[in-house]
Structure formats: structure tokens, C-alpha cells
Design an enzyme around this catalytic site. Structure first.
Site, short mmCIF file in Angstrom:
data_model
loop_
_atom_site.label_atom_id
_atom_site.label_comp_id
_atom_site.label_asym_id
_atom_site.label_seq_id
_atom_site.Cartn_x
_atom_site.Cartn_y
_atom_site.Cartn_z
N LYS A 61 37.52 17.16 -52.76
CA LYS A 61 36.78 16.74 -53.97
C LYS A 61 36.85 17.87 -55.12
CE LYS A 61 31.85 15.71 -54.61
NZ LYS A 61 30.23 15.94 -53.90
N SER A 80 28.12 11.32 -54.03
CA SER A 80 29.00 11.56 -55.14
C SER A 80 30.37 11.58 -54.61
CB SER A 80 28.38 12.82 -55.87
OG SER A 80 28.54 13.87 -55.01
N SER A 84 25.38 13.02 -50.11
CA SER A 84 26.80 12.86 -50.94
C SER A 84 28.12 12.82 -49.94
CB SER A 84 27.21 13.63 -52.17
OG SER A 84 26.35 13.00 -53.13
N1 GLN Z 1 22.57 10.76 -54.75
C1 GLN Z 1 22.06 12.21 -54.66
C2 GLN Z 1 22.05 12.46 -55.95
O1 GLN Z 1 22.32 11.69 -57.09
C3 GLN Z 1 22.76 12.93 -53.83
C4 GLN Z 1 23.94 13.60 -54.46
C5 GLN Z 1 24.64 14.74 -53.78
O2 GLN Z 1 24.36 14.74 -52.46
N2 GLN Z 1 25.49 15.37 -54.35
O3 GLN Z 1 21.38 13.68 -56.33
#
Ligand code: GLN
Length: 502
Positions: A85, A160, A184
Site C-alpha cells: 500500500k 482504503s 481498511s
Molecule cells: N473507512 C474508514 C474511514 O474512512 C476507515 C479508513 C481506514 O481504516 N483507513 O475513515
């Protein structure tokens, strides 16, 4: 004719699990160069998925050759290519966090987690797409464009870590790492029929990971199966003095200690996760999960996590608050993108308005608001107190059970563009994953079934702090019973044919 044959062999290589690839290297049946070439070729042919932000293919092939000239076969990831990532700083390789503001950022240092991976012999092949600063549930907030789900190109791959989930599902990398602040790793794993583990907070060092919400962020492995996930977790988890929240505890050899014997394990089913409006197919999946767990010899116990309802609002105060503070460093002065301005303040404003996307700006505004002097007590401090109650719920539950079983997400993967204009419905995606981050616990998502359209659905197993081995074992036992296979969609068949040149 000869090409068809060689592509067939290559696609056979990319189909292999991590353990198979490692064995084949150790037994000298495959070289690192052959394996790396196969994943590079498949990645080249899959550009439309938009999984990569930065490709590092030719360096990877050079490194693979060097490995083959002097193979170190006692390492855990000997000569294994791997994309990561784009939130992990990689020395001398551009690291963008999916943002325009870091478009030109080339770190001079390496994150601890990626360093641990390279120390075990793996080879970087590229940096994977993600939501901007890891804020999102669909990979649609990335400055570098959205990612397609290989199950169906009209679907999001989750977020994400959407580039990561798509790349593993499409076999562009044998394994990968993501980060999980509110879901995420687990949500994109669930959307693509792959496995993702969010470790206990403090298990994997945050050093060198672009920060989103520091009290929630954790790195973790994503793979095609539980065993590969366990092996990668064993490699990345380490105590690190460079991260003051890293915890010094005895780490298991997760892959070696993996067992399917979970007889007598007590698994809790929290009634509050049966949320209003939950689609029937998610409820059915959960029921099936309960049956699978019983088949494995586990005992099912009903439990209550009474503050579950408050987890999402709490998260959407704590996470933006920490984000607004962390992102203050992007000012156009120290590094990254800079816009011209009339004076210093004007330069700051233009840099941040042009450099950050809409979702990141929304989070900064929410975060700044909840931390402002008049509202700090009402929002931020209150949220911290509720966070403690959520953690207490889990502590109470773990007096009765060894692990907790829930769905990973309230739906299967949704269509690209379906939720972009409705942030709240996007945030609702995290309803089952967020409490785990707030409580600092480990959670794993494993593919467990399909919805009526044939899209994958995941189940989540939540553990006690530092009990990764236990949830990996439960996941390993259930994985065998579930015997999940991604349904091959028409689009997938076309794509696979194209990627093989046949
Ligand atoms: N979807 C969640 C957010 O938008 C979690 C994102 C994440 O875990 N980085 O904050």
C-alpha cells in the site's frame, strides 16, 4: 504457440499461494526471477484495474536476479515479489498516500514494517493505490483515480486499502500489506474474497507509515488464505523503539503455531450487531458462519456489546480530530506539493486547498471543529469517554468468550460512484469494523459466502488483545469448512483470458 505456453506457466505461478511459492524457491523448482517476472507480466496486463500508483518493476527484476545469484533460502520470504500500500514509506521510492500533496514525495527512509519484509528476502514490485491518506471505504478518494474490483470492474474494491485487495484478488502480488484505522484491511478483503488481518494496536510498528489517526492506525497482512496471512503477520509484527506506542510482548511464530483444532473455543455472538436494515443475505451469512464454527467444535455463546451503536459517531470524532492534527504538517514548506501564493499565509491556503481532496478537507474541518476550544469537551472529550465504554464492553465479553464472530461489512461491494455523494452512507460501511479499532483489538476478515449476485461476503473474527494466534486458528479451521471460491464472473473470465494472451 510458444508464448501461449509460457503465459500459461506464468499464470500458474501467480495462482500459487505464498507457501507454495516459498517452497518452490526453497526446492529450487522456481527462481525469484521467474516468479517476479510472472507477477510483473500479470500486473502489466492488468493496468485497467488501476491498482498501482508507482510501479517498480525493473528494479524488482534486478533485485530478483541478484537474489538468484546469491540465494538466501533460510529466509521467510526468499525472493518473493510483493507490492505494498502506498501509505508505507519506502526509501528512494515515491510514497504518495494517494494524495496530490505528496505526489512528488520520495522518502529517504523505510517504514519498519516494510523493512521487516525486505529483511526476510521479499522484493518490492510497486506501491498500491489507496484512498487519500487512507480516508475512505471505496478507494474513490485517491488522487490517482479509483481502483476496479477484479470480481466485477463496475464494483469498488473496498477501501482504503483498495489497491491492495484488488491486487491480491487479481493475483498481481502473492500477498500484501494494508493499514486499518477503522476497517481498511478487513472491509476491502471482504469485498474481494480475500483474507485481511488487523492486528492488535501496538503489534506492528507505525514508524514510517503516513499517519491518519495515530491512536487507531495499524498495519496488517492481506492474502489469499489464512496461512499466508499468518506468515506475513509473523514477519511484520515486531517491537520497535522508533514507535512509542509499539508494545514489547512475546510474539508467536503465527504460521508455525497455526492449528485447526479449535474444539471447545467459546465464540460470542453480539446481539447489537444485528443492526436495523441489515440485508437478509448478511444475516444468513452470519448464521452460516455460526454453523461452520459449531462444525469446527466451537461453542457458541450469545453476548452483548451494549455501546456498539455509539462506535461509528465516536470514530468519526476521534479519527478526524487526530487526522486534522497529523495533517497540519503538510504546509507546502517542508515537503510535497506547494502552490504559489502572494505571501506565506496565502501559500499555505492555496497549497492545502489544491493539494488535499474533498474528503480529506472534510475530515480536517470536522477534526478542527471538534478540537476547537468551545467544543472540545462536548465532542472530543466525550468521544474519548465513550471510546472507553466501548472497550469495557469487549473486556466484559471476553470474561465469557475467547473470540467474537460478526459479519465484516453490512453489504457486499457496491458500485463505483454509488455512494460518492453521500458521505454518511459511505461511513456506515465501517459499522462492524470500527469498534475493533476503538478498542485496539485484533480482527480478521475471511471470505465466507456470496450474495445473490455472486459477490463475495466476509465474516469477521475479533480477538482479545495480543491473541492473534487464536483468531488465526479459528479462521484457519473455518476456512477449511467454508471452502470459499470466488465466483467467476463473465468479466473475470474475459480479463483472465486477456491477461494470458489467449
Ligand atoms: N473507512 C474508514 C474511514 O474512512 C476507515 C479508513 C481506514 O481504516 N483507513 O475513515
Amino acid at each position: 504457440f510458444c508464448c501461449t505456453k509460457s503465459y500459461r506457466i506464468m499464470s500458474d505461478i501467480t495462482k500459487q499461494t505464498l507457501s507454495e511459492l516459498v517452497n518452490n524457491i526453497k526446492e529450487k523448482k522456481l527462481s525469484s526471477s521467474e516468479i517476479t517476472q510472472a507477477f510483473v507480466d500479470r500486473s502489466e496486463k492488468s493496468k485497467e484495474l488501476n491498482t498501482y500508483i508507482t510501479e517498480d518493476f525493473s528494479n524488482a527484476l534486478d533485485k530478483a536476479k541478484k537474489f538468484d545469484d546469491n540465494p538466501k533460502l533460510d529466509l521467510k520470504l526468499p525472493g518473493i515479489p510483493m507490492a505494498v500500500k502506498d501509505l508505507f514509506c519506502t526509501a528512494n521510492v515515491r510514497t504518495t498516500a494517494g494524495s496530490k500533496i505528496l505526489n512528488n514525495f520520495v522518502p529517504t527512509y523505510e517504514s519498519t514494517v516494510t523493512q521487516n519484509i525486505w529483511n526476510e528476502g521479499a522484493i518490492l514490485i510497486g506501491k498500491l493505490n489507496c484512498d487519500e491518506f487512507a480516508m475512505g471505504s471505496s478507494n474513490e478518494t485517491s488522487f490517482f483515480g479509483n481502483v476496479q474490483n477484479p470480481i466485477d470492474k463496475n464494483l469498488v474494491p473496498g477501501g482504503s486499502s483498495g489497491g491492495s485487495s484488488s491486487a491480491v484478488a487479481a493475483q498481481l502480488t502473492p500477498i500484501t500489506i494494508g493499514t486499518d484505522t477503522g476497517g481498511s484491511i478487513r472491509q476491502p478483503a471482504s469485498f474481494t474474497g480475500t483474507v485481511g488481518l488487523k492486528p492488535t494496536y501496538g503489534s506492528c510498528s507505525r514508524y514510517g507509515i503516513v499517519a491518519f489517526a495515530s491512536s487507531l492506525d495499524q498495519a496488517g497482512p492481506m492474502a489469499q488464505n489464512v496461512k499466508d496471512c499468518a506468515l506475513l503477520q509473523e514477519v511484520i509484527s515486531s517491537y520497535d523503539q522508533k514507535d512509542s506506542t509499539s508494545i514489547d510482548f512475546q510474539r508467536n511464530q503465527y504460521s508455525k503455531e497455526l492449528t485447526k483444532d479449535i474444539k471447545g473455543k467459546k465464540i460470542g455472538i453480539p446481539k447489537e450487531y444485528r443492526v436495523d436494515g441489515m440485508p437478509k443475505e448478511i444475516d444468513d451469512l452470519w448464521q452460516k458462519g455460526i454453523e461452520y464454527a459449531k462444525d469446527c467444535g466451537a461453542e457458541i455463546i450469545d453476548i452483548s456489546l451494549p455501546h456498539t451503536n455509539y462506535a461509528l459517531p465516536t470514530y468519526y470524532i476521534v479519527a478526524p480530530a487526530e487526522a486534522s492534527s497529523n495533517l497540519a504538517r503538510y504546509d507546502g514548506v517542508k515537503y510535497g506539493f506547494r502552490a504559489d501564493g502572494e505571501n506565506l499565509i496565502d501559500m499555505y491556503e492555496k497549497t492545502r486547498s489544491e493539494g488535499f481532496g474533498a474528503e480529506v478537507q472534510r475530515r480536517i474541518m470536522i477534526g478542527t471543529y471538534v478540537l476547537s476550544s468551545g467544543y472540545y469537551d462536548a465532542y472530543y472529550l466525550k468521544a474519548q469517554k465513550v471510546r472507553k465504554l466501548i472497550k469495557n464492553d469487549f473486556d466484559e465479553a471476553y470474561k465469557k468468550v475467547d473470540a467474537i464472530l460478526t459479519p465484516s461489512t453490512p453489504s457486499s461491494a457496491f458500485k463505483i460512484g454509488e455512494k460518492t455523494n453521500d458521505p454518511v452512507s459511505m461511513y456506515l460501511n465501517d459499522i462492524f469494523t470500527v469498534p475493533v479499532n476503538l478498542a485496539g483489538l485484533p480482527g480478521i476478515s475471511i471470505p465466507a459466502g456470496h450474495d445473490s449476485k455472486g459477490y463475495p461476503l466476509g465474516l469477521q473474527i475479533i480477538g482479545k488483545a495480543f491473541d492473534e494466534q487464536n483468531i488465526l486458528n479459528i479462521a484457519y479451521a473455518m476456512e477449511e469448512k467454508i471452502n470459499f471460491k470466488n465466483k467467476i464472473t463473465d468479466w473475470w473470465i474475459k480479463w483472465v483470458k486477456k491477461s494470458q494472451n489467449i
